[in-house]
Design a protein around this motif. Structure first.
Motif, PDB file in Angstrom:
ATOM      1  N   LEU A  59       0.759  -0.936  -0.103  1.00 29.48           N
ATOM      2  CA  LEU A  59       0.094   0.076   0.046  1.00 29.48           C
ATOM      3  C   LEU A  59       0.953   1.250   0.001  1.00 29.48           C
ATOM      4  CD1 LEU A  59      -2.816  -1.068   2.456  1.00 29.48           C
ATOM      5  CD2 LEU A  59      -2.968  -1.031   0.033  1.00 29.48           C
ATOM      6  N   HIS A  60       2.122   1.147   0.778  1.00 28.10           N
ATOM      7  CA  HIS A  60       2.824   2.464   0.909  1.00 28.10           C
ATOM      8  C   HIS A  60       3.644   2.796  -0.390  1.00 28.10           C
ATOM      9  CE1 HIS A  60       5.446   5.436   2.507  1.00 28.10           C
ATOM     10  NE2 HIS A  60       6.569   4.783   2.134  1.00 28.10           N
ATOM     11  N   SER A  61       3.742   1.532  -1.084  1.00 22.97           N
ATOM     12  CA  SER A  61       4.677   1.780  -2.408  1.00 22.97           C
ATOM     13  C   SER A  61       3.836   2.027  -3.602  1.00 22.97           C
ATOM     14  CB  SER A  61       5.737   0.393  -2.658  1.00 22.97           C
ATOM     15  OG  SER A  61       4.758  -0.616  -2.769  1.00 22.97           O
ATOM     16  N   HIS A  62       2.531   1.945  -3.532  1.00 25.48           N
ATOM     17  CA  HIS A  62       1.706   2.021  -4.392  1.00 25.48           C
ATOM     18  C   HIS A  62       0.490   3.363  -4.009  1.00 25.48           C
ATOM     19  CE1 HIS A  62       3.127  -1.724  -5.587  1.00 25.48           C
ATOM     20  NE2 HIS A  62       3.002  -1.216  -6.962  1.00 25.48           N
ATOM     21  N   LYS A  63       1.064   4.082  -3.215  1.00 24.83           N
ATOM     22  CA  LYS A  63       0.108   5.254  -2.755  1.00 24.83           C
ATOM     23  C   LYS A  63      -0.707   5.799  -3.643  1.00 24.83           C
ATOM     24  CE  LYS A  63       1.363   7.040   1.635  1.00 24.83           C
ATOM     25  NZ  LYS A  63       2.077   7.336   2.472  1.00 24.83           N
ATOM     26  N   ALA A  64      -0.406   6.176  -4.830  1.00 23.57           N
ATOM     27  CA  ALA A  64      -0.987   6.995  -5.753  1.00 23.57           C
ATOM     28  C   ALA A  64      -2.202   6.310  -6.056  1.00 23.57           C
ATOM     29  CB  ALA A  64      -0.209   7.398  -6.799  1.00 23.57           C
ATOM     30  N   HIS A  65      -2.124   4.981  -6.147  1.00 21.51           N
ATOM     31  CA  HIS A  65      -3.296   4.054  -6.873  1.00 21.51           C
ATOM     32  C   HIS A  65      -3.948   2.742  -5.641  1.00 21.51           C
ATOM     33  CE1 HIS A  65      -1.836   5.275 -10.545  1.00 21.51           C
ATOM     34  NE2 HIS A  65      -0.479   4.975 -10.181  1.00 21.51           N
ATOM     35  N   SER A  66      -3.397   3.137  -4.365  1.00 20.69           N
ATOM     36  CA  SER A  66      -3.924   2.076  -3.541  1.00 20.69           C
ATOM     37  C   SER A  66      -5.208   2.471  -2.478  1.00 20.69           C
ATOM     38  CB  SER A  66      -2.736   1.619  -2.748  1.00 20.69           C
ATOM     39  OG  SER A  66      -2.329   2.616  -1.968  1.00 20.69           O
ATOM     40  N   ALA A  67      -5.556   3.520  -2.768  1.00 19.88           N
ATOM     41  CA  ALA A  67      -6.718   4.066  -1.724  1.00 19.88           C
ATOM     42  C   ALA A  67      -7.850   2.926  -1.772  1.00 19.88           C
ATOM     43  CB  ALA A  67      -7.352   5.564  -2.274  1.00 19.88           C
ATOM     44  N   LEU A  68      -8.132   2.592  -2.798  1.00 15.22           N
ATOM     45  CA  LEU A  68      -9.508   1.690  -2.851  1.00 15.22           C
ATOM     46  C   LEU A  68      -8.890   0.159  -2.203  1.00 15.22           C
ATOM     47  CD1 LEU A  68     -12.300   0.705  -3.675  1.00 15.22           C
ATOM     48  CD2 LEU A  68     -11.484   0.083  -5.688  1.00 15.22           C
ATOM     49  N   VAL A  69      -7.788  -0.177  -2.410  1.00 18.41           N
ATOM     50  CA  VAL A  69      -7.424  -1.596  -1.955  1.00 18.41           C
ATOM     51  C   VAL A  69      -7.134  -1.025  -0.445  1.00 18.41           C
ATOM     52  CG1 VAL A  69      -5.301  -2.961  -1.788  1.00 18.41           C
ATOM     53  CG2 VAL A  69      -6.145  -2.229  -3.795  1.00 18.41           C
ATOM     54  N   GLU A  70      -6.644  -0.100  -0.024  1.00 18.20           N
ATOM     55  CA  GLU A  70      -6.505   0.060   1.552  1.00 18.20           C
ATOM     56  C   GLU A  70      -7.722   0.247   2.198  1.00 18.20           C
ATOM     57  OE1 GLU A  70      -3.942   3.266   4.354  1.00 18.20           O
ATOM     58  OE2 GLU A  70      -4.231   3.601   2.318  1.00 18.20           O
ATOM     59  N   LYS A  71      -8.815   0.873   1.472  1.00 17.26           N
ATOM     60  CA  LYS A  71     -10.160   0.700   2.208  1.00 17.26           C
ATOM     61  C   LYS A  71     -10.552  -0.407   2.194  1.00 17.26           C
ATOM     62  CE  LYS A  71     -14.948   2.741   1.423  1.00 17.26           C
ATOM     63  NZ  LYS A  71     -15.367   1.290   2.233  1.00 17.26           N
ATOM     64  N   CYS A  72     -10.487  -1.105   1.281  1.00 14.88           N
ATOM     65  CA  CYS A  72     -11.149  -2.735   1.159  1.00 14.88           C
ATOM     66  C   CYS A  72     -10.377  -3.549   2.411  1.00 14.88           C
ATOM     67  CB  CYS A  72     -11.020  -3.374   0.124  1.00 14.88           C
ATOM     68  SG  CYS A  72     -11.877  -2.852  -1.441  1.00 14.88           S
ATOM     69  N   TYR A  73      -9.131  -3.326   2.564  1.00 14.79           N
ATOM     70  CA  TYR A  73      -8.257  -3.895   3.535  1.00 14.79           C
ATOM     71  C   TYR A  73      -8.894  -3.668   4.952  1.00 14.79           C
ATOM     72  CZ  TYR A  73      -4.559  -5.820   6.175  1.00 14.79           C
ATOM     73  OH  TYR A  73      -4.044  -6.784   7.329  1.00 14.79           O
ATOM     74  N   ASN A  74      -8.840  -2.082   5.086  1.00 16.20           N
ATOM     75  CA  ASN A  74      -9.401  -1.736   6.407  1.00 16.20           C
ATOM     76  C   ASN A  74     -10.756  -2.231   6.771  1.00 16.20           C
ATOM     77  OD1 ASN A  74      -6.909  -0.648   6.969  1.00 16.20           O
ATOM     78  ND2 ASN A  74      -7.443   1.194   5.872  1.00 16.20           N
ATOM     79  N   ASP A  75     -11.540  -2.192   5.802  1.00 16.90           N
ATOM     80  CA  ASP A  75     -12.742  -2.858   5.799  1.00 16.90           C
ATOM     81  C   ASP A  75     -12.748  -4.386   6.395  1.00 16.90           C
ATOM     82  OD1 ASP A  75     -14.007  -0.329   5.098  1.00 16.90           O
ATOM     83  OD2 ASP A  75     -14.543  -1.062   3.171  1.00 16.90           O
ATOM     84  N   ILE A  76     -11.926  -5.155   5.809  1.00 12.21           N
ATOM     85  CA  ILE A  76     -11.939  -6.527   6.334  1.00 12.21           C
ATOM     86  C   ILE A  76     -11.331  -6.543   7.452  1.00 12.21           C
ATOM     87  CG2 ILE A  76     -10.496  -8.714   5.820  1.00 12.21           C
ATOM     88  CD1 ILE A  76     -10.606  -7.896   2.767  1.00 12.21           C
ATOM     89  N   ILE A  77     -10.550  -5.921   7.912  1.00 11.18           N
ATOM     90  CA  ILE A  77      -9.936  -5.869   9.371  1.00 11.18           C
ATOM     91  C   ILE A  77     -11.154  -5.520  10.154  1.00 11.18           C
ATOM     92  CG2 ILE A  77      -8.319  -4.795  11.064  1.00 11.18           C
ATOM     93  CD1 ILE A  77      -7.255  -6.735   8.766  1.00 11.18           C
ATOM     94  N   ALA A  78     -11.812  -4.158  10.095  1.00 16.64           N
ATOM     95  CA  ALA A  78     -13.063  -3.801  11.040  1.00 16.64           C
ATOM     96  C   ALA A  78     -13.960  -5.062  10.897  1.00 16.64           C
ATOM     97  CB  ALA A  78     -13.602  -2.655  10.380  1.00 16.64           C
ATOM     98  N   LYS A  79     -14.278  -5.733   9.987  1.00 15.08           N
ATOM     99  CA  LYS A  79     -15.069  -6.782  10.095  1.00 15.08           C
ATOM    100  C   LYS A  79     -14.820  -7.925  10.878  1.00 15.08           C
ATOM    101  CE  LYS A  79     -19.177  -8.772   8.308  1.00 15.08           C
ATOM    102  NZ  LYS A  79     -20.147  -8.221   8.897  1.00 15.08           N
ATOM    103  N   ILE A  80     -13.493  -8.182  10.849  1.00 15.12           N
ATOM    104  CA  ILE A  80     -12.794  -9.270  11.771  1.00 15.12           C
ATOM    105  C   ILE A  80     -12.865  -8.837  13.123  1.00 15.12           C
ATOM    106  CG2 ILE A  80     -10.722 -10.445  12.352  1.00 15.12           C
ATOM    107  CD1 ILE A  80     -10.190 -10.569   9.084  1.00 15.12           C
ATOM    108  N   ARG A  81     -12.692  -7.469  13.465  1.00 11.51           N
ATOM    109  CA  ARG A  81     -12.677  -6.995  14.751  1.00 11.51           C
ATOM    110  C   ARG A  81     -14.046  -7.025  15.372  1.00 11.51           C
ATOM    111  NH1 ARG A  81      -8.209  -2.714  13.883  1.00 11.51           N
ATOM    112  NH2 ARG A  81      -6.512  -3.884  14.077  1.00 11.51           N
TER     113      ARG A  81
END
Length: 161
Positions: A59-81
């Motif tokens: 995510l850090h190395s693809h910052k310009a293009h990773s906002a959607l991936v980061e949101k999806c990943y954070n959504d997965i982590i929130a769901k797990i929690r």
């Protein structure tokens, strides 16, 4: 019929609010209920941890293009929690579990029909889906990579702890 066992504390055991665990357990049995704590409420701080450094590096190395991936990943982590966890042992004669979860052998164990329990819980107004996972206890923290995330993976690695 697959059986699962829940080891419970005995007399003189209290929760974080000072309430009797025995009374709580008896009340849930009488009411035909179960309690599913969140991951953060479990007594083992290492339960369910994983190393996701490679995902954050991506995510850090693809910052310009990773906002959607980061949101999806954070959504997965929130769901797990936000998921409740109800752990059952595979046998009723595990000395370590009797010592640790049944107040030093003073408590009791509840036997469940796992398939019946799942059937009674799935798709009602409180539970949309109950997952039945066999846990694998390992000495090394599992690593979660981009390939473990949907649509490529099914998060199987996250059940190891």
């Amino acid at each position: 019929m697959r059986k699962g066992y829940k080891y419970r504390g005995g007399i003189g055991q209290f929760d974080k609010d000072g309430q009797s665990i025995l009374h709580r357990d008896i009340a849930t049995l009488v009411s035909n209920q179960i309690y599913l704590p969140l991951k953060d409420e479990l007594n083992d701080p290492a339960e369910g941890i994983f190393n996701d450094d490679s995902i954050y590096a991506f995510l850090h190395s693809h910052k310009a293009h990773s906002a959607l991936v980061e949101k999806c990943y954070n959504d997965i982590i929130a769901k797990i929690r936000s998921m409740g966890i109800y752990s059952l042992a595979g046998n009723v004669s595990n000395e370590l579990l009797w010592a640790h979860y049944a107040s030093g052998h003073t408590g009791f164990a509840i036997e469940y029909d796992i398939d019946g329990l799942k059937k009674s819980l799935n798709f009602n107004k409180y539970f949309q889906k109950v997952f039945d996972l066999e846990m694998s206890y390992v000495d090394k923290v599992p690593t979660l990579t981009m390939m473990d995330l949907p649509p490529h993976g099914n998060l199987e690695r996250m059940k190891s702890s």
